[in-house]
Design an enzyme around this catalytic site. Structure first.
Site, short mmCIF file in Angstrom:
data_model
loop_
_atom_site.label_atom_id
_atom_site.label_comp_id
_atom_site.label_asym_id
_atom_site.label_seq_id
_atom_site.Cartn_x
_atom_site.Cartn_y
_atom_site.Cartn_z
N SER A 1 -60.63 -61.73 -24.00
CA SER A 1 -60.43 -62.48 -25.24
C SER A 1 -59.82 -63.85 -24.98
O SER A 1 -60.11 -64.80 -25.71
CB SER A 1 -59.56 -61.68 -26.19
OG SER A 1 -60.26 -60.54 -26.66
N GLU B 1 -60.57 -65.85 -22.80
CA GLU B 1 -61.66 -66.78 -22.43
C GLU B 1 -62.59 -67.11 -23.60
O GLU B 1 -63.52 -67.92 -23.45
CB GLU B 1 -62.47 -66.20 -21.28
CG GLU B 1 -61.79 -66.29 -19.92
CD GLU B 1 -60.65 -65.30 -19.78
OE1 GLU B 1 -60.80 -64.15 -20.24
OE2 GLU B 1 -59.60 -65.71 -19.25
N VAL C 1 -58.14 -56.88 -28.46
CA VAL C 1 -56.92 -56.89 -27.66
C VAL C 1 -56.08 -55.69 -28.10
O VAL C 1 -55.73 -55.58 -29.28
CB VAL C 1 -56.13 -58.19 -27.85
CG1 VAL C 1 -55.02 -58.30 -26.82
CG2 VAL C 1 -57.07 -59.41 -27.73
N THR D 1 -46.66 -54.03 -21.66
CA THR D 1 -45.90 -55.26 -21.40
C THR D 1 -46.18 -56.26 -22.53
O THR D 1 -47.08 -56.05 -23.35
CB THR D 1 -46.34 -55.90 -20.07
OG1 THR D 1 -47.64 -56.49 -20.24
CG2 THR D 1 -46.35 -54.88 -18.94
N HIS E 1 -47.78 -58.80 -22.43
CA HIS E 1 -49.03 -59.54 -22.21
C HIS E 1 -49.90 -59.59 -23.47
O HIS E 1 -50.55 -60.58 -23.75
CB HIS E 1 -49.82 -58.90 -21.05
CG HIS E 1 -50.90 -59.79 -20.54
ND1 HIS E 1 -52.22 -59.41 -20.47
CD2 HIS E 1 -50.85 -61.04 -20.05
CE1 HIS E 1 -52.93 -60.40 -20.00
NE2 HIS E 1 -52.12 -61.40 -19.71
N1 LIG Z 1 -55.56 -56.68 -22.07
C1 LIG Z 1 -56.64 -57.29 -22.66
C2 LIG Z 1 -57.17 -58.48 -22.16
N2 LIG Z 1 -56.65 -59.09 -21.08
C3 LIG Z 1 -57.37 -60.08 -20.29
C4 LIG Z 1 -57.27 -61.49 -20.86
O1 LIG Z 1 -58.04 -61.63 -22.06
C5 LIG Z 1 -57.82 -62.51 -19.85
O2 LIG Z 1 -59.17 -62.20 -19.57
C6 LIG Z 1 -57.03 -62.46 -18.55
O3 LIG Z 1 -55.65 -62.68 -18.83
C7 LIG Z 1 -57.53 -63.54 -17.56
O4 LIG Z 1 -57.45 -64.80 -18.15
N3 LIG Z 1 -58.23 -59.07 -22.78
C8 LIG Z 1 -58.78 -58.51 -23.90
O5 LIG Z 1 -59.75 -59.05 -24.45
N4 LIG Z 1 -58.26 -57.35 -24.40
C9 LIG Z 1 -57.21 -56.72 -23.82
O6 LIG Z 1 -56.76 -55.65 -24.32
C1 LIG Z 2 -53.44 -57.01 -23.99
C2 LIG Z 2 -53.19 -56.74 -22.56
O1 LIG Z 2 -53.26 -57.59 -21.70
C3 LIG Z 2 -52.68 -55.36 -22.23
O2 LIG Z 2 -53.63 -54.42 -22.67
C4 LIG Z 2 -52.45 -55.19 -20.75
O3 LIG Z 2 -51.76 -53.96 -20.63
P1 LIG Z 2 -50.28 -53.98 -19.99
O4 LIG Z 2 -49.40 -54.77 -20.95
O5 LIG Z 2 -49.87 -52.51 -19.93
O6 LIG Z 2 -50.38 -54.62 -18.63
#
Ligand SMILES: Nc1c(NC[C@H](O)[C@H](O)[C@H](O)CO)[nH]c(=O)[nH]c1=O
Ligand SMILES: CC(=O)[C@@H](O)COP(=O)(O)O
Length: 164
Positions: free
Chosen positions: A65, A67, A91, A96, A98
């Protein structure tokens, strides 16, 4: 209004313009592809239902997402005939913070694209606490966010066309 009170796939077809003359891109995140592929199918089916020609749908994939912003910008820069870009992602909160940064990044990014370009970029990104919430919004009990995003795109393209 919470999604639980308004099905994402419910809308008045009489209030949706024809998409016959529109050219719309659909950018899809590969993360959580079970969800995002369902969102993409909903969006494409809805666009076709409202008259778009299949050859006028540009379907592209990005890794995650985060990107979606770059993918949307690249399409706008290299495909001047595109009338709107639908950005679809899912997402799901992990262990974490993140999740917060990805959601903030894609939200701000798509918002900025809408400010920088003269075409609409549609925010079709699910940001959920768990997989079930995503399933419920990707063709489940709460409808399909992809449908909503497609209807939004058609309406915003017509909004823009009416001003030209
Ligand atoms: N955890 C999720 C991600 N993480 C990846 C990021 O979107 C991105 O591709 C990465 O950080 C490299 O730049 N993406 C999602 O779409 N959904 C998730 O749950
Ligand atoms: C949205 C994310 O990046 C997440 O799903 C990644 O999982 P975590 O926070 O356990 O590394």
């Amino acid at each position: 209004m919470a999604t639980s009170l308004k099905n994402l796939s419910d809308y008045d077809p009489a209030k949706v313009p024809s998409a016959e003359d529109m050219r719309i891109a659909v950018v899809v995140s590969e993360w959580n592809e079970q969800i995002t592929n369902a969102l993409a199918q909903g969006a494409v089916d809805t666009l076709i239902r409202h008259g778009i020609k299949e050859e006028n749908i540009l379907l592209k994939y990005v890794p995650g997402s985060f990107e979606l912003t770059a993918g949307g910008r690249m399409i706008a820069d290299h495909c001047p005939d595109i009338d709107a870009v639908i950005c679809l992602g899912c997402v799901i909160k992990g262990d974490t913070p993140h999740f917060d940064y990805v959601c903030q990044g894609v939200t701000q990014g798509i918002t900025e694209l809408n400010l920088q370009y003269d075409i609409p970029f549609i925010f079709g990104v699910l940001t959920t606490d768990n997989l079930q919430q995503s399933l419920d919004r990707a063709g489940g009990i709460h409808g399909n966010k992809g449908d909503e995003a497609a209807i939004t795109a058609i309406k915003m393209v017509q909004f823009n066309m009416d001003l030209q």
